[in-house]
Design a protein around this motif. Sequence first.
Motif, PDB file in Angstrom:
ATOM      1  N   ALA A  14       0.834  -1.340   0.157  1.00  0.00           N
ATOM      2  CA  ALA A  14      -0.071  -0.013  -0.048  1.00  0.00           C
ATOM      3  C   ALA A  14       0.651   1.213   0.136  1.00  0.00           C
ATOM      4  CB  ALA A  14      -0.899   0.010   1.112  1.00  0.00           C
ATOM      5  N   PHE A  45      -9.921  -1.174  -4.083  1.00  0.00           N
ATOM      6  CA  PHE A  45      -9.650  -1.100  -2.662  1.00  0.00           C
ATOM      7  C   PHE A  45     -10.959  -0.935  -1.983  1.00  0.00           C
ATOM      8  CE2 PHE A  45      -5.536   0.729  -4.198  1.00  0.00           C
ATOM      9  CZ  PHE A  45      -4.719  -0.602  -4.093  1.00  0.00           C
ATOM     10  N   ASN A  64      -5.897  -2.221   2.960  1.00  0.00           N
ATOM     11  CA  ASN A  64      -6.969  -1.627   1.760  1.00  0.00           C
ATOM     12  C   ASN A  64      -7.089  -0.173   2.271  1.00  0.00           C
ATOM     13  OD1 ASN A  64      -7.299  -3.535  -0.401  1.00  0.00           O
ATOM     14  ND2 ASN A  64      -7.577  -4.988   1.377  1.00  0.00           N
ATOM     15  N   ALA A  67      -3.767   1.718   1.359  1.00  0.00           N
ATOM     16  CA  ALA A  67      -3.833   1.842  -0.091  1.00  0.00           C
ATOM     17  C   ALA A  67      -4.761   2.528  -0.682  1.00  0.00           C
ATOM     18  CB  ALA A  67      -3.897   0.267  -0.631  1.00  0.00           C
ATOM     19  N   SER A  71      -3.301   5.961  -2.849  1.00  0.00           N
ATOM     20  CA  SER A  71      -3.647   5.770  -4.136  1.00  0.00           C
ATOM     21  C   SER A  71      -4.353   7.247  -4.598  1.00  0.00           C
ATOM     22  CB  SER A  71      -4.288   4.449  -4.650  1.00  0.00           C
ATOM     23  OG  SER A  71      -3.520   3.410  -4.453  1.00  0.00           O
TER      24      SER A  71
END
Length: 90
Positions: A14, A45, A64, A67, A71
């Motif tokens: 991540a 995600f 997640n 991440a 992101s």
Amino acid sequence: MLGVVASLWGVVMALAPVLQIHRMIKKRSSADVSLGYFGLLLPGFALWIAYGWTRSDWPLVVPNILAFTVSTVTLTIGLVLRKRDRVKDS
């Protein structure tokens, strides 16, 4: 034990886009980064977060969430840099 190890490695994965963030900021450009890639990952995600949340599977949820956050930051910086480049080129 496997869940903990997988979750820890998920955190490392991540955080990997932080390298792209650093590169974009250093070069002041996102031209060599695929923003579409990060855009496609975000719903995935979110789905894994929702799935893990419903199962109270925190080793799945935590990496997640991280991440998704990293992101989102990567995508946002990339879009800001591209918008700045378009304005500068006009």
